[in-house]
Design a protein around this motif. Structure first.
Motif, PDB file in Angstrom:
ATOM      1  N   LYS A  56      14.201  -1.466  15.367  1.00  0.00           N
ATOM      2  CA  LYS A  56      13.717  -2.847  15.425  1.00  0.00           C
ATOM      3  C   LYS A  56      13.806  -3.560  14.076  1.00  0.00           C
ATOM      4  O   LYS A  56      14.163  -4.737  14.022  1.00  0.00           O
ATOM      5  CB  LYS A  56      12.288  -2.883  15.962  1.00  0.00           C
ATOM      6  CG  LYS A  56      12.233  -2.534  17.431  1.00  0.00           C
ATOM      7  CD  LYS A  56      10.840  -2.675  17.993  1.00  0.00           C
ATOM      8  CE  LYS A  56      10.887  -2.229  19.458  1.00  0.00           C
ATOM      9  NZ  LYS A  56       9.744  -2.631  20.201  1.00  0.00           N
ATOM     10  N   ALA A  57      13.492  -2.858  12.993  1.00  0.00           N
ATOM     11  CA  ALA A  57      13.565  -3.485  11.668  1.00  0.00           C
ATOM     12  C   ALA A  57      15.017  -3.828  11.327  1.00  0.00           C
ATOM     13  O   ALA A  57      15.306  -4.910  10.800  1.00  0.00           O
ATOM     14  CB  ALA A  57      12.966  -2.564  10.606  1.00  0.00           C
ATOM     15  N   ARG A  58      15.923  -2.919  11.632  1.00  0.00           N
ATOM     16  CA  ARG A  58      17.342  -3.144  11.361  1.00  0.00           C
ATOM     17  C   ARG A  58      17.871  -4.293  12.228  1.00  0.00           C
ATOM     18  O   ARG A  58      18.647  -5.130  11.747  1.00  0.00           O
ATOM     19  CB  ARG A  58      18.110  -1.850  11.659  1.00  0.00           C
ATOM     20  CG  ARG A  58      19.543  -1.863  11.261  1.00  0.00           C
ATOM     21  CD  ARG A  58      20.171  -0.491  11.462  1.00  0.00           C
ATOM     22  NE  ARG A  58      21.611  -0.612  11.530  1.00  0.00           N
ATOM     23  CZ  ARG A  58      22.402   0.268  12.073  1.00  0.00           C
ATOM     24  NH1 ARG A  58      21.919   1.382  12.601  1.00  0.00           N
ATOM     25  NH2 ARG A  58      23.709   0.077  12.100  1.00  0.00           N
ATOM     26  N   ILE A  59      17.454  -4.345  13.472  1.00  0.00           N
ATOM     27  CA  ILE A  59      17.872  -5.422  14.377  1.00  0.00           C
ATOM     28  C   ILE A  59      17.408  -6.768  13.840  1.00  0.00           C
ATOM     29  O   ILE A  59      18.173  -7.734  13.784  1.00  0.00           O
ATOM     30  CB  ILE A  59      17.328  -5.192  15.809  1.00  0.00           C
ATOM     31  CG1 ILE A  59      17.972  -3.946  16.428  1.00  0.00           C
ATOM     32  CG2 ILE A  59      17.537  -6.425  16.687  1.00  0.00           C
ATOM     33  CD1 ILE A  59      17.290  -3.462  17.696  1.00  0.00           C
ATOM     34  N   GLU A  60      16.142  -6.838  13.423  1.00  0.00           N
ATOM     35  CA  GLU A  60      15.593  -8.106  12.934  1.00  0.00           C
ATOM     36  C   GLU A  60      16.280  -8.544  11.635  1.00  0.00           C
ATOM     37  O   GLU A  60      16.599  -9.715  11.465  1.00  0.00           O
ATOM     38  CB  GLU A  60      14.085  -7.995  12.730  1.00  0.00           C
ATOM     39  CG  GLU A  60      13.417  -9.284  12.315  1.00  0.00           C
ATOM     40  CD  GLU A  60      13.621 -10.459  13.272  1.00  0.00           C
ATOM     41  OE1 GLU A  60      13.443 -11.615  12.831  1.00  0.00           O
ATOM     42  OE2 GLU A  60      13.988 -10.254  14.459  1.00  0.00           O
ATOM     43  N   ALA A  61      16.529  -7.605  10.737  1.00  0.00           N
ATOM     44  CA  ALA A  61      17.218  -7.947   9.486  1.00  0.00           C
ATOM     45  C   ALA A  61      18.632  -8.452   9.772  1.00  0.00           C
ATOM     46  O   ALA A  61      19.073  -9.448   9.186  1.00  0.00           O
ATOM     47  CB  ALA A  61      17.257  -6.730   8.562  1.00  0.00           C
ATOM     48  N   ALA A  62      19.327  -7.800  10.685  1.00  0.00           N
ATOM     49  CA  ALA A  62      20.690  -8.213  11.032  1.00  0.00           C
ATOM     50  C   ALA A  62      20.683  -9.561  11.749  1.00  0.00           C
ATOM     51  O   ALA A  62      21.566 -10.397  11.515  1.00  0.00           O
ATOM     52  CB  ALA A  62      21.354  -7.148  11.899  1.00  0.00           C
ATOM     53  N   ARG A  63      19.694  -9.783  12.600  1.00  0.00           N
ATOM     54  CA  ARG A  63      19.579 -11.070  13.310  1.00  0.00           C
ATOM     55  C   ARG A  63      19.363 -12.201  12.309  1.00  0.00           C
ATOM     56  O   ARG A  63      19.994 -13.256  12.398  1.00  0.00           O
ATOM     57  CB  ARG A  63      18.440 -11.031  14.322  1.00  0.00           C
ATOM     58  CG  ARG A  63      18.370 -12.308  15.183  1.00  0.00           C
ATOM     59  CD  ARG A  63      17.027 -12.471  15.856  1.00  0.00           C
ATOM     60  NE  ARG A  63      15.933 -12.635  14.924  1.00  0.00           N
ATOM     61  CZ  ARG A  63      15.671 -13.744  14.224  1.00  0.00           C
ATOM     62  NH1 ARG A  63      16.450 -14.801  14.339  1.00  0.00           N
ATOM     63  NH2 ARG A  63      14.649 -13.807  13.404  1.00  0.00           N
ATOM     64  N   LYS A  64      18.485 -11.961  11.325  1.00  0.00           N
ATOM     65  CA  LYS A  64      18.221 -12.977  10.302  1.00  0.00           C
ATOM     66  C   LYS A  64      19.464 -13.260   9.463  1.00  0.00           C
ATOM     67  O   LYS A  64      19.755 -14.416   9.149  1.00  0.00           O
ATOM     68  CB  LYS A  64      17.064 -12.542   9.395  1.00  0.00           C
ATOM     69  CG  LYS A  64      15.707 -12.680  10.037  1.00  0.00           C
ATOM     70  CD  LYS A  64      14.613 -12.253   9.076  1.00  0.00           C
ATOM     71  CE  LYS A  64      13.245 -12.401   9.727  1.00  0.00           C
ATOM     72  NZ  LYS A  64      12.165 -11.902   8.839  1.00  0.00           N
ATOM     73  N   ALA A  65      20.192 -12.213   9.103  1.00  0.00           N
ATOM     74  CA  ALA A  65      21.411 -12.393   8.311  1.00  0.00           C
ATOM     75  C   ALA A  65      22.447 -13.188   9.099  1.00  0.00           C
ATOM     76  O   ALA A  65      23.101 -14.092   8.564  1.00  0.00           O
ATOM     77  CB  ALA A  65      21.969 -11.035   7.896  1.00  0.00           C
ATOM     78  N   LEU A  66      22.600 -12.860  10.374  1.00  0.00           N
ATOM     79  CA  LEU A  66      23.540 -13.595  11.227  1.00  0.00           C
ATOM     80  C   LEU A  66      23.114 -15.052  11.375  1.00  0.00           C
ATOM     81  O   LEU A  66      23.931 -15.964  11.254  1.00  0.00           O
ATOM     82  CB  LEU A  66      23.658 -12.926  12.602  1.00  0.00           C
ATOM     83  CG  LEU A  66      24.510 -13.649  13.639  1.00  0.00           C
ATOM     84  CD1 LEU A  66      25.934 -13.860  13.137  1.00  0.00           C
ATOM     85  CD2 LEU A  66      24.511 -12.865  14.956  1.00  0.00           C
ATOM     86  N   ALA A  67      21.830 -15.290  11.598  1.00  0.00           N
ATOM     87  CA  ALA A  67      21.335 -16.661  11.739  1.00  0.00           C
ATOM     88  C   ALA A  67      21.559 -17.460  10.460  1.00  0.00           C
ATOM     89  O   ALA A  67      21.930 -18.645  10.517  1.00  0.00           O
ATOM     90  CB  ALA A  67      19.850 -16.645  12.104  1.00  0.00           C
ATOM     91  N   ALA A  68      21.390 -16.824   9.310  1.00  0.00           N
ATOM     92  CA  ALA A  68      21.573 -17.527   8.036  1.00  0.00           C
ATOM     93  C   ALA A  68      23.019 -17.956   7.834  1.00  0.00           C
ATOM     94  O   ALA A  68      23.295 -19.106   7.470  1.00  0.00           O
ATOM     95  CB  ALA A  68      21.111 -16.640   6.879  1.00  0.00           C
ATOM     96  N   VAL A  69      23.959 -17.061   8.078  1.00  0.00           N
ATOM     97  CA  VAL A  69      25.366 -17.418   7.862  1.00  0.00           C
ATOM     98  C   VAL A  69      25.844 -18.403   8.935  1.00  0.00           C
ATOM     99  O   VAL A  69      26.634 -19.306   8.645  1.00  0.00           O
ATOM    100  CB  VAL A  69      26.274 -16.173   7.763  1.00  0.00           C
ATOM    101  CG1 VAL A  69      26.496 -15.509   9.096  1.00  0.00           C
ATOM    102  CG2 VAL A  69      27.607 -16.526   7.115  1.00  0.00           C
ATOM    103  N   THR A  70      25.338 -18.275  10.146  1.00  0.00           N
ATOM    104  CA  THR A  70      25.681 -19.242  11.204  1.00  0.00           C
ATOM    105  C   THR A  70      25.170 -20.627  10.825  1.00  0.00           C
ATOM    106  O   THR A  70      25.872 -21.630  10.989  1.00  0.00           O
ATOM    107  CB  THR A  70      25.110 -18.788  12.562  1.00  0.00           C
ATOM    108  OG1 THR A  70      25.703 -17.539  12.916  1.00  0.00           O
ATOM    109  CG2 THR A  70      25.396 -19.807  13.657  1.00  0.00           C
ATOM    110  N   ALA A  71      23.957 -20.686  10.283  1.00  0.00           N
ATOM    111  CA  ALA A  71      23.392 -21.973   9.852  1.00  0.00           C
ATOM    112  C   ALA A  71      24.218 -22.574   8.719  1.00  0.00           C
ATOM    113  O   ALA A  71      24.448 -23.791   8.695  1.00  0.00           O
ATOM    114  CB  ALA A  71      21.942 -21.779   9.417  1.00  0.00           C
TER     115      ALA A  71
END
Length: 180
Positions: free
Chosen positions: A149-164
């Motif tokens: 879950k921690a890895r998923i959330e970190a990866a989700r945040k990283a993806l959201a940041a670059v998408t933004a």
């Protein structure tokens, strides 16, 4: 690109919807589909254009069934710690190669034509945002499959940041990031 723009948005894992998934070069994919070894495979526009020019009888056996949004093509990159004067000399070389008049420039344009290029245009790191987004998407998919879950959330945040970042750039310029 298919993973990021086609499969991930539909929450589809290619390994679960195809009988076999292989990793190969665009050229190997081209020939594998043309020769009936594979039913479908990824490729890129430059590779297909080259194949249509060099081996039209083989290229005629293929049909493009999906195209991604524009992606950066053939970026030329330099180390961040390279002497700024050298970086500028390299940049000027590429931006002016084949752009002058006369026999030398004509020869340069002929060199560029042999590799299917008409010239180079200036770019910065924002040009690679679509690539960073695809990489972040891949990391997010790997994290999801891990169940951490921690890895998923970190990866989700990283993806959201670059998408933004990509969306912000495109909103400001009204030009796809890959075309900038």
């Amino acid at each position: 690109a298919p993973l990021n723009y086609l499969f991930t948005p539909k929450n589809v894992d290619p390994a679960n919807c195809f009988k076999s998934v292989r990793s190969a070069s665009h050229q190997a994919n081209f020939f594998a589909v043309a020769n009936g070894v594979l039913d479908a495979a990824t490729n890129n526009t430059v590779g297909l254009l080259f194949a249509r020019r060099e081996t039209p009888e083989i290229a005629d056996k293929l049909q493009v069934i999906w195209t991604s949004p524009p992606l950066p093509e053939s970026s030329i990159v330099a180390r961040k710690d390279l002497d700024p004067a050298i970086k500028e000399k390299l940049r000027q070389f590429f931006l002016t190669y084949g752009q002058d008049v006369g026999p030398a420039a004509a020869a340069q344009r002929a060199n560029l034509a042999r590799i299917g290029v008409v010239g180079f245009k200036s770019a910065d790191n924002s040009h690679l945002l679509p690539v960073r987004e695809m990489e972040a998407s891949h990391v997010w998919l790997e994290a999801k499959s891990s169940g951490d879950k921690a890895r998923i959330e970190a990866a989700r945040k990283a993806l959201a940041a670059v998408t933004a970042q990509r969306q912000d750039l495109e909103a400001r310029t009204r030009i796809p990031a890959a075309a900038q």
